[in-house]
Design an enzyme around this catalytic site. Structure first.
Site, PDB file in Angstrom:
ATOM      1  CE  LYS A   1       1.729   0.985   5.248  1.00 25.33           C
ATOM      2  NZ  LYS A   1       1.974  -0.481   5.178  1.00 25.33           N
TER       3      LYS A   1
ATOM      4  CD  GLU B   1      -4.950   4.798  -9.542  1.00 20.26           C
ATOM      5  OE1 GLU B   1      -6.052   4.279  -9.850  1.00 20.26           O
ATOM      6  OE2 GLU B   1      -4.396   5.678 -10.215  1.00 20.26           O
TER       7      GLU B   1
END
Ligand code: NAP
Ligand code: MG
Length: 455
Positions: free
Chosen positions: A155, A230
């Protein structure tokens, strides 16, 4: 929420394309497709998988200019950066293609038989990508995921879906089978959340804000879903008086203002040894004021716009009229999400400017007294992603590298992202590592098999 989103050109605010945003049901359909494609992809011979990924890399390279132009349009990246970003996808695909045939297990000495380990793919991996580096961050997820034998549902960010959609088309052109690599644009709260909640998605790779990262970790916990996160940063550049002061000072602004500061590794706290503080500021001023902030499609442009009005408003909120602006560059006025490169000083260590991720072209410059103070200040945030250390003393370079609580450190350099080496953060900058020689294993479960020789 409507089911389309107008992708805007951040330089002009013109609509580039209206994109359909997936519902939770459409995510379910994509996951079902990826699940159906998994067994055949897993069982594809290693050499064939590697060849397909290399062909994908070649086709991406052949479309470098097209992908780069698209990134200029949807994200406002400078054309030079965008070409590098498209090339990075190709490099990362080639790098992990090399891992398919070297995904080695162990043969472990045991009594009564033989013991071997396998790296088994998970199945369907979900990848949720932010808008700041749409192509590279996508590639750091999908290349090792596919190389390890998983199928992928990716996505992209709502503001930057176009290059990811094009990459999915190029994958098919390369011969990657239908259903193996699926790109589904959608809103984070709908499509992203469903990907995280879906029981058939066995791992989520997420890059973005720390707040959403925490939410993903919580949502993944009941299923013990594997995650790599991250997240944000407030990384320092540390300039010691024993460094090449002029070179260090002149390099520091670019490590913040590249990509308009929308970089999780932005070295947005410039820590300077007190004795050279004024010299460093003087050298920096000419660089900052000389930056060409302009149409990102021009080869001569150093910095483009921010991604969106939302991001511009956020950055502006950190720089109110009474902000301690030491100096500032220029930026276009009128349409587009422009903000000039800005250096703030003096800023106290208790100020949110010192501790919060701004994610725009804004840096603070702060003095430190000695090596211990430099390390203490470097570590005085919740984050721990990158750090750059400038010194000509080898012992100091090593001591400070070991002392700073960050995942990605460079000495006399600002090189943080290199696909050969592990990338990721300490503390609230994330969990897990991407890139480097071990990343492919993070897309597998280790299976141990013991075979008796006594029966
Ligand atoms: P974000 O909300 O964390 O978005 C990152 C990605 O996660 C996007 O694809 C987003 O979709 C998706 N997402 C949002 N909510 C989700 C949820 N509940 N479940 C699953 N996925 C979800 O970041 P942002 O709002 O774009 O930016 C806000 C701030 O985050 C920035 O100002 C910056 O400080 C930080 N940031 C950091 C990085 C980084 O590289 N570390 C990257 C981007 C942003 P949508 O696009 O639909 O929101
Ligand atoms: Mg968001």
């Amino acid at each position: 929420m409507t089911d389309t989103f107008d992708v805007l050109n951040p330089s002009t605010e013109e609509v580039v394309q209206a994109i359909h945003m997936a519902s939770a049901d459409e995510i379910d359909q994509a996951v079902a497709k990826a699940k159906a494609a998994f067994p055949a992809w897993r069982d594809t011979a290693p050499g064939t998988k590697a060849t397909l990924l290399r062909r994908f890399a070649t086709i991406v390279e052949e479309h470098n200019e097209e992908l780069a132009q698209l990134e200029v349009l949807e994200a406002g990246h400078t054309i030079g950066n965008a070409r590098w970003e498209a090339q990075n996808v190709s490099n990362v695909l080639n790098y992990f293609a090399g891992g398919v045939e070297r995904l080695l297990g162990h043969q472990i000495p045991v009594p009564g038989g033989i013991d071997i380990t396998f790296h088994e793919p998970f199945g369907v991996v979900g990848i949720i990508v932010p808008w700041n580096f749409p192509m590279p961050v996508a590639g750091w997820g999908f290349a090792p995921a596919l190389a390890a034998g998983n199928t992928v549902v990716l996505k992209p960010a709502e503001t930057t879906p176009l290059t990811a959609l094009r990459l999915a088309e190029l994958a098919l052109e390369a011969g990657i089978p239908e259903g193996v690599f699926n790109v589904i644009p959608g809103f984070g709260k709908v499509a992203g959340q469903r990907l995280v909640d879906h029981p058939e998605v066995r791992k989520i790779v997420f890059t973005g804000s720390t707040a959403v990262g925490i939410n993903i970790m919580q949502s993944a916990a009941p299923q013990l879903k594997r995650i790599t996160l991250e997240l944000g940063g407030k990384s320092p550049t540390i300039i010691f008086a024993d460094s090449d002061i002029e070179a260090a000072a002149k390099a520091a602004p670019l490590a913040v203002f590249d990509n308009s500061g929308q970089d999780c590794c932005a070295r947005s706290r410039i820590l300077v040894e007190r004795s050279i503080y004024d010299d460093v500021l003087a050298h920096m001023e000419s660089v900052v004021k000389g930056m060409r902030v302009d149409n990102p499609a021009l080869d001569t442009t150093d910095m483009g716009p921010l991604i969106s009005q939302t991001q511009l408003d956020r950055v502006k909120s950190f720089v109110p009229d009474n902000a301690p602006i030491m100096f500032q560059g220029d930026a276009p006025t009128g349409k587009g999400f422009w903000f000039p490169p800005t250096i703030l000083a003096p800023v106290s260590q208790s100020d949110r400017l010192y501790s919060d991720e701004i994610f725009g072209p804004v840096a603070v410059v702060v003095p430190f007294d000695d090596e211990a103070d430099a390390i203490r200040q470097a570590n005085a945030t919740d984050y721990g992603l990158a750090a750059s250390i400038f010194t000509n003393d080898v012992g100091r370079a090593i001591r400070v590298s070991r002392g700073v609580e960050s995942g990605v450190i460079s000495v006399n350099s600002h090189s943080a992202v290199r696909y050969w080496t592990p990338f990721g953060g300490f503390k609230k900058s994330g969990i897990g590592r991407e890139l480097g020689p071990n990343a492919i294993e993070h897309f597998t479960e280790t299976k141990n098999v013991f075979i008796s020789t006594e029966s």
